[in-house]
Design an enzyme around this catalytic site. Sequence first.
Site, PDB file in Angstrom:
ATOM      1  N   GLY D  13     -16.628  -2.213 -13.504  1.00 39.09           N
ATOM      2  CA  GLY D  13     -15.859  -3.461 -13.490  1.00 39.09           C
ATOM      3  C   GLY D  13     -16.391  -4.379 -12.402  1.00 39.09           C
ATOM      4  CB  ALA D  14     -18.558  -7.012 -12.298  1.00 40.94           C
ATOM      5  N   GLY D  16     -12.828  -9.384  -9.430  1.00 44.33           N
ATOM      6  CA  GLY D  16     -12.649  -9.547  -7.992  1.00 44.33           C
ATOM      7  C   GLY D  16     -12.659  -8.218  -7.261  1.00 44.33           C
ATOM      8  CB  ALA D  17     -10.821  -5.085  -7.797  1.00 41.68           C
ATOM      9  CG  PHE D 117       2.414 -19.421  -6.080  1.00 40.88           C
ATOM     10  CD1 PHE D 117       1.519 -20.472  -6.135  1.00 40.88           C
ATOM     11  CD2 PHE D 117       2.354 -18.450  -7.067  1.00 40.88           C
ATOM     12  CE1 PHE D 117       0.580 -20.540  -7.137  1.00 40.88           C
ATOM     13  CE2 PHE D 117       1.423 -18.511  -8.078  1.00 40.88           C
ATOM     14  CZ  PHE D 117       0.536 -19.554  -8.112  1.00 40.88           C
ATOM     15  CG  ASP D 218     -11.994  -0.502 -22.128  1.00 40.39           C
ATOM     16  OD1 ASP D 218     -11.051  -0.839 -22.865  1.00 40.39           O
ATOM     17  OD2 ASP D 218     -13.138  -0.978 -22.222  1.00 40.39           O
ATOM     18  CD  GLN D 237       4.331 -10.889 -12.999  1.00 40.37           C
ATOM     19  OE1 GLN D 237       3.165 -11.205 -12.779  1.00 40.37           O
ATOM     20  NE2 GLN D 237       5.230 -10.804 -12.061  1.00 40.37           N
ATOM     21  CG  HIS D 239       3.129 -16.256 -15.730  1.00 38.22           C
ATOM     22  ND1 HIS D 239       3.632 -17.516 -15.919  1.00 38.22           N
ATOM     23  CD2 HIS D 239       2.543 -16.275 -14.510  1.00 38.22           C
ATOM     24  CE1 HIS D 239       3.349 -18.257 -14.862  1.00 38.22           C
ATOM     25  NE2 HIS D 239       2.701 -17.538 -13.991  1.00 38.22           N
ATOM     26  CG  LEU D 249      -0.706 -18.230 -16.537  1.00 39.45           C
ATOM     27  CD1 LEU D 249       0.274 -17.207 -17.051  1.00 39.45           C
ATOM     28  CD2 LEU D 249      -1.317 -17.772 -15.241  1.00 39.45           C
ATOM     29  CB  THR D 251      -0.946 -21.764 -12.275  1.00 38.47           C
ATOM     30  OG1 THR D 251      -0.532 -21.258 -11.008  1.00 38.47           O
ATOM     31  CG2 THR D 251      -1.166 -23.255 -12.131  1.00 38.47           C
ATOM     32  CD  GLU D 252       4.989 -18.021  -9.798  1.00 38.85           C
ATOM     33  OE1 GLU D 252       4.623 -17.192 -10.653  1.00 38.85           O
ATOM     34  OE2 GLU D 252       5.399 -17.709  -8.696  1.00 38.85           O
ATOM     35  NE  ARG D 285       3.922 -15.113 -11.524  1.00 35.85           N
ATOM     36  CZ  ARG D 285       2.647 -14.925 -11.313  1.00 35.85           C
ATOM     37  NH1 ARG D 285       2.085 -13.790 -11.675  1.00 35.85           N
ATOM     38  NH2 ARG D 285       1.922 -15.857 -10.754  1.00 35.85           N
ATOM     39  CG  HIS D 366       0.440 -12.858 -16.124  1.00 38.44           C
ATOM     40  ND1 HIS D 366      -0.692 -13.589 -16.394  1.00 38.44           N
ATOM     41  CD2 HIS D 366       0.614 -12.937 -14.780  1.00 38.44           C
ATOM     42  CE1 HIS D 366      -1.163 -14.086 -15.272  1.00 38.44           C
ATOM     43  NE2 HIS D 366      -0.414 -13.697 -14.270  1.00 38.44           N
ATOM     44  NE  ARG D 408       0.348  -9.891 -10.230  1.00 45.01           N
ATOM     45  CZ  ARG D 408      -0.058 -11.169 -10.284  1.00 45.01           C
ATOM     46  NH1 ARG D 408      -0.188 -11.885  -9.200  1.00 45.01           N
ATOM     47  NH2 ARG D 408      -0.316 -11.729 -11.453  1.00 45.01           N
ATOM     48  CB  SER D 413      -2.869 -10.219  -8.765  1.00 43.53           C
ATOM     49  OG  SER D 413      -4.019  -9.619  -9.304  1.00 43.53           O
ATOM     50  CG  LEU D 414      -6.162 -14.034  -7.252  1.00 42.36           C
ATOM     51  CD1 LEU D 414      -6.237 -15.551  -7.138  1.00 42.36           C
ATOM     52  CD2 LEU D 414      -7.413 -13.515  -7.952  1.00 42.36           C
TER      53      LEU D 414
HETATM   54  C1  LIG Z   1      -4.536 -16.496 -16.601  1.00 39.56           C
HETATM   55  C2  LIG Z   1      -4.305 -15.699 -15.377  1.00 39.56           C
HETATM   56  C3  LIG Z   1      -3.975 -16.330 -14.173  1.00 39.56           C
HETATM   57  C4  LIG Z   1      -3.775 -15.599 -13.022  1.00 39.56           C
HETATM   58  N1  LIG Z   1      -3.467 -16.256 -11.873  1.00 39.56           N
HETATM   59  C5  LIG Z   1      -3.314 -15.552 -10.736  1.00 39.56           C
HETATM   60  C6  LIG Z   1      -3.070 -16.202  -9.514  1.00 39.56           C
HETATM   61  O1  LIG Z   1      -2.988 -17.423  -9.438  1.00 39.56           O
HETATM   62  N2  LIG Z   1      -2.930 -15.471  -8.405  1.00 39.56           N
HETATM   63  C7  LIG Z   1      -3.040 -14.120  -8.439  1.00 39.56           C
HETATM   64  O2  LIG Z   1      -2.933 -13.508  -7.392  1.00 39.56           O
HETATM   65  N3  LIG Z   1      -3.269 -13.464  -9.594  1.00 39.56           N
HETATM   66  C8  LIG Z   1      -3.423 -14.144 -10.736  1.00 39.56           C
HETATM   67  N4  LIG Z   1      -3.668 -13.485 -11.911  1.00 39.56           N
HETATM   68  C9  LIG Z   1      -3.843 -12.036 -11.907  1.00 39.56           C
HETATM   69  C10 LIG Z   1      -5.245 -11.641 -11.464  1.00 39.56           C
HETATM   70  O3  LIG Z   1      -6.142 -12.658 -11.755  1.00 39.56           O
HETATM   71  C11 LIG Z   1      -5.765 -10.399 -12.133  1.00 39.56           C
HETATM   72  O4  LIG Z   1      -4.849  -9.408 -11.999  1.00 39.56           O
HETATM   73  C12 LIG Z   1      -7.044  -9.947 -11.460  1.00 39.56           C
HETATM   74  O5  LIG Z   1      -7.987 -10.957 -11.534  1.00 39.56           O
HETATM   75  C13 LIG Z   1      -7.616  -8.684 -12.001  1.00 39.56           C
HETATM   76  O6  LIG Z   1      -8.859  -8.471 -11.361  1.00 39.56           O
HETATM   77  P1  LIG Z   1      -9.695  -7.165 -11.521  1.00 39.56           P
HETATM   78  O7  LIG Z   1     -10.845  -7.244 -10.606  1.00 39.56           O
HETATM   79  O8  LIG Z   1      -8.809  -6.009 -11.368  1.00 39.56           O
HETATM   80  O9  LIG Z   1     -10.148  -7.157 -13.020  1.00 39.56           O
HETATM   81  P2  LIG Z   1     -10.888  -8.253 -13.938  1.00 39.56           P
HETATM   82  O10 LIG Z   1     -11.238  -9.468 -13.192  1.00 39.56           O
HETATM   83  O11 LIG Z   1     -10.117  -8.374 -15.173  1.00 39.56           O
HETATM   84  O12 LIG Z   1     -12.236  -7.546 -14.241  1.00 39.56           O
HETATM   85  C14 LIG Z   1     -12.329  -6.410 -15.050  1.00 39.56           C
HETATM   86  C15 LIG Z   1     -13.757  -5.982 -15.039  1.00 39.56           C
HETATM   87  O13 LIG Z   1     -13.871  -4.718 -15.619  1.00 39.56           O
HETATM   88  C16 LIG Z   1     -14.885  -4.713 -16.566  1.00 39.56           C
HETATM   89  N5  LIG Z   1     -14.559  -3.700 -17.549  1.00 39.56           N
HETATM   90  C17 LIG Z   1     -13.390  -3.485 -18.178  1.00 39.56           C
HETATM   91  N6  LIG Z   1     -13.488  -2.426 -18.987  1.00 39.56           N
HETATM   92  C18 LIG Z   1     -14.742  -1.953 -18.853  1.00 39.56           C
HETATM   93  C19 LIG Z   1     -15.454  -0.871 -19.422  1.00 39.56           C
HETATM   94  N7  LIG Z   1     -14.906  -0.054 -20.305  1.00 39.56           N
HETATM   95  N8  LIG Z   1     -16.739  -0.703 -19.066  1.00 39.56           N
HETATM   96  C20 LIG Z   1     -17.335  -1.519 -18.190  1.00 39.56           C
HETATM   97  N9  LIG Z   1     -16.699  -2.539 -17.623  1.00 39.56           N
HETATM   98  C21 LIG Z   1     -15.420  -2.749 -17.939  1.00 39.56           C
HETATM   99  C22 LIG Z   1     -14.922  -6.107 -17.093  1.00 39.56           C
HETATM  100  O14 LIG Z   1     -16.177  -6.416 -17.608  1.00 39.56           O
HETATM  101  C23 LIG Z   1     -14.651  -6.894 -15.832  1.00 39.56           C
HETATM  102  O15 LIG Z   1     -15.843  -7.096 -15.113  1.00 39.56           O
HETATM  103  C24 LIG Z   1      -3.870 -14.201 -13.070  1.00 39.56           C
HETATM  104  C25 LIG Z   1      -4.188 -13.566 -14.258  1.00 39.56           C
HETATM  105  C26 LIG Z   1      -4.399 -14.292 -15.404  1.00 39.56           C
HETATM  106  C27 LIG Z   1      -4.698 -13.584 -16.685  1.00 39.56           C
END
Ligand SMILES: Cc1cc2nc3c(=O)[nH]c(=O)nc-3n(C[C@H](O)[C@H](O)[C@H](O)COP(=O)(O)OP(=O)(O)OC[C@H]3O[C@@H](n4cnc5c(N)ncnc54)[C@H](O)[C@@H]3O)c2cc1C
Lengths: 125, 145, 239, 593
Positions: D13-14, D16-17, D117, D218, D237, D239, D249, D251-252, D285, D366, D408, D413-414
Amino acid sequence: MTTYSGITRRKVQVQSNFERYAFLFMRLSGIALLILAVGHMMIQHVLNDVHSLTLQYVADQWASWGWKVYDMLLLFIALPHGINGLRNVLEDYVHGESAIKTLNTVMAIFLIVSLIGAGFAIASF
Amino acid sequence: MSSLLLTLRESVRYRGRGGHYSWIAHRLAGLGILAFLVIHVWETAMVNYNPPVYEYAIAVFKHPLFGLGEIGLMGAVLFHAFNGIRITLLDFKPEWWRHQAKTVTIVWALFLVVFVPIAIYMLSSIISHCGHGSNCWAFPTYPVS
Amino acid sequence: MQAQLRIRRYNPEKDQAGYWGEYTLNDVNPNDSVLDLLHRVKWEIDGTLALRRSCAHGVCGSDAFRINGANMLACKTLVNRLGDGDMIKVQVEPILGLKVLKDLIVDMEPFMDHYKSVMPYFINDDPPPENGRERLQSIEDRARFDDTTKCILCAACTSSCPSFWANDKYVGPAAIVNAHRFIFDSRDKAPEKRLAVVGDTFGVWRCRTNFNCTNACPREIEITKAIAEVKNVLYTGEI
Amino acid sequence: MPKIHTFDAVIVGAGGAGLMAALYASRSANVAVLSKLYPTRSHTGAAQGGIGAALANMEEDSWEWHSYDTVKGSDYLADQDAVDVLTKEAINTVVELEHMGLPFDRFPNGKISQRRFGGHTNKDTGKPVMRACHAADRTGHMILQTLYQQCIKNEVNFFDEFHVVDLIRVDDTVRGVVAIEIATGEFHIFHSKAVMFATGGWGRVWEVTSNAHSLTGDGPAIALRRGIPLQDMEFFQFHPTGIYKLGILITEGVRGEGGVLINSEGERFMAKEEYAPNIKDLASRDVVSRAIYLEVKAGRGINGQKYVHLDVTPETVNHYYELDGEDRRIDREYIEAKLPDIADFTRTYLGVDPVKEPMPVQPTAHYGMGGIPTDVNGRVLLDAQKTVLPGFYAAGEVACVSVHGANRLGTNSLTDLVVFGKLAGVDMAEYCQNAELLPLPDGAADEVMAEFERIRNNTGGVKAHEVRRKMQESMTENVSVFRTKETMDKAIADLKELREAYQKVSIEDKGKVFNSDLLEAWELGCLLDTAEVTAVSGLARPESRGAHARDDYTERDDENWLKHTLYHKEGDGYRLDYKEVTLGRYEPKPRVY
Ligand SMILES: Cc1cc2nc3c(=O)[nH]c(=O)nc-3n(C[C@H](O)[C@H](O)[C@H](O)COP(=O)(O)OP(=O)(O)OC[C@H]3O[C@@H](n4cnc5c(N)ncnc54)[C@H](O)[C@@H]3O)c2cc1C
Ligand code: HEM
Ligand code: SF4
Ligand code: F3S
Ligand code: FES
């Protein structure tokens, strides 16, 4: 509250290369050509059309220094502008290193020969 | 080679907006003017080097087909000039890019306003020269007597 | 309404060359996006259709295709933007200038290589403020590069540029946009390095101000303006 | 035979986390980042409103207040020690992001701009506080881009468009993952000392969702299949403000900038006594989503439909500012500058101009509060005793630390991604220094390869998208903003049927290159698994808490249910188990906003 405002202007060192000059030249020569080339077209192809064109007419014109300079300028600006434009076009479409080198050499030679040849024709008239 | 053809074909097929067609027109016009210019430069140089060749050349240029070509040349120079100025201005004044769609229209409008009267004038002068009973369709023979 | 789709198909495991696949969909809603239609083709008619997509609302940059002749994001193009009436024609092709790998999927690597060539990352090795907090920046300085921070690397711009079609050595508008993002950031310390790349033979000078890129950009980035701003820095030596 | 690659650690997964972890882990370990999407296409890029951190750039704030809001928002289910780590580290981490070049908006004093927020308050006054650091309404985009850029700078090894399909676990060790290279269809084994899952959410379980098509659960499904429990999955959650029908979405931050929710009678209903008379539209929320649901149920949806209006036109906003006795006023330009993407979305998808007209909104699936249980260093925990599975890590939305508890707060989340992504990355790199590379078991990829062969050659004639649609419909109908025993029973029965249908799914694309037909079918299996865990965990919790709101048990039951659910898969069945909640400074009390 302290404020923090305004635009920061920064000086940078830029390396120059041929393309940068060529690019600037296209624009500056373009501006010059707006007067020279459009003027030339108006005078020679509209006000005096080809039917009034004779050897004598050209000879009369080139007898005056003003016309000599005008035509000389036109020649020395329009031809390099056009040839460089052609180079731009060819470099878009021709990708082989050696092919483009050959074409550039041919164009350069042609440009120099034309400028000397035609320039001499005007100057020595 | 296939990539060249593909590029050329897609340049026409791509559904761009004003700027795209201005670019095609600018390029074609530039190349066209250059082709003419190269001939013109050498032909005029003959005034000095070889007057009979020059005489022959201007005789050929009096042919109505060349007359039409000359109108085309005029159009090419005018469009290329106006469009070239547009590009130059916008290059140096990025903040004007907001109006780019308008500038394309302005260039075409300006071009038509200037070109149409001139084209009519030039056309009428070709017609009038053909109207003197002389056989203006015949090509001259070298050397011109 | 009804939609008649022509989709450019190519499967390297089967086909010698590309061909047009024709599909008819009924009960199309004018508010459906082209991505919705492609999904319907894939799910209801032909499961072998290959395309990239993810977010479905224009923020991830996966689905830049050539739709009815011009580049756009399938998920951001609603059917009602392509015409009205009872029958609508939709033609979808892969974007140009990048190798087609299967159906609508192209090889993004050359595009990413150009992007990486402009050093698209913040460079500032000075120690950060002593209070351990953020570097300060004025609202005005921040605004100068706001537009170019929006890029989602969809390649719609670069693959709409005739200079790029003609010669893929051109770094392309997307790379210049990302160079601009850092060149105009008052906090960044390496504008000269980036200017050396975009000022080189296959940099900004290949831009013929054609504007396809600006028109194609789904993020509405004023790309050609950004390119011109970079050119101006190269002329004047001042940012 | 799958191709074998060897690394110290593999990050799946690439978003933010994953990128934050990669940045830190790759400083001292040899790390590979695998992603089924190009990194910049991860759904983190869709996050809009902001990232929470008590920077106090404009008004008084503290991380303790941030903790309090987080705990209260979580309906007291969050582990308070973890919450303190989150809110304290948030400040440094956001500053660090700025040092990486992240282009935050600025206040006139040159500092990072913050806004209000939902659920973020001044603990003394109870009034909203500006805590959401933002870059217009594309904060997630900026975070994702900045982290990816830094990864390029630090030459992190990326394997883009590699779809991970299995975790290699031998007893209590992990030895790598199995992935399919999407472009060629070839299987690869990534052999490593440590593995991190950062695969994001699973919002595609529902029909109306803000989540990307790629968010198919996955990560949780693979973990589950490899004997790892999933925690608190009943808390998902919704939203409150997704675009009607589309789920995109809004945003809030819209409400943070003064936007209000309006019902068919023109009332600002959030101000009603039964909802959130104090902070009104900026309540948590779960509270707002329920309010919308109840308004619609009471027949006060706009035009009798299932939506209400979100109004951010300057006239309305200024009107309510005046009523609330606030000095602040906004204008058109301000909205355009602060919410440009929202304006773009509503113009594109609805033909509605938000500075002139209200937007039709409804709750949208959400965010998963639950996921793979971890400690604050991202180490995955196997049971209620918090036994660590050495070498296996999880971070981001897929992980459950738990800082979000039952609900949440926006912007957290960010914060979670970058704070715990970093801590997990650091811990994993350290782990790799001391750990040995254990040998791969024989036929490490055989099981999953066989499953793919089964799907590829299946002739059952059932179409994957139909099964998926039915699952989404059932979950939306039965396990959404409100649920009861009956609805959840129904969902579980539906899922059982759909699981049988899944065994008959057959595909048309038999090739290898970019076979998304095959991968989508496999993803459906993951969705079904996560859906089932959600429904089963929910059914077993007879109370209403945070996002888990039951019509048949409307009260929170701290005496019996202040505990985390752990769902273990066992053979074809499952086992539920419960884990203590770590309490701290903030005693559970009724939530009023
Ligand atoms: C529209 C929207 C607005 C949001 N706004 C906010 C906000 O304002 N503030 C806030 O704090 N949070 C917000 N959130 C929540 C937050 O953005 C997400 O929870 C967060 O970005 C998730 O990040 P992540 O790194 O965990 O996963 P993601 O960014 O979803 O990345 C998942 C990664 O895993 C990879 N992956 C998945 N399955 C596989 C697999 N089987 N094999 C290989 N790679 C895989 C994908 O390619 C991707 O790179 C929002 C969410 C959404 C949907
Ligand atoms: C009359 C005034 C003229 C102006 C203002 C002008 C301006 C320009 C400019 C600005 C360009 C650069 C375009 C670009 O980089 O995209 C250009 C290109 C070109 N010009 Fe001119 N020009 C003029 C006359 C001429 C003449 C007389 C010729 C012929 C000799 C000519 C031939 C060309 C060619 C071949 C190109 C290259 C076209 C391309 O790259 O697509 N131009 N012109
Ligand atoms: S500049 Fe626009 S069109 Fe180009 S890659 Fe970025 S978002 Fe896409
Ligand atoms: S399309 Fe190409 S020519 Fe320039 S303006 Fe855009 S890069
Ligand atoms: S699917 Fe993300 S941009 Fe279209």
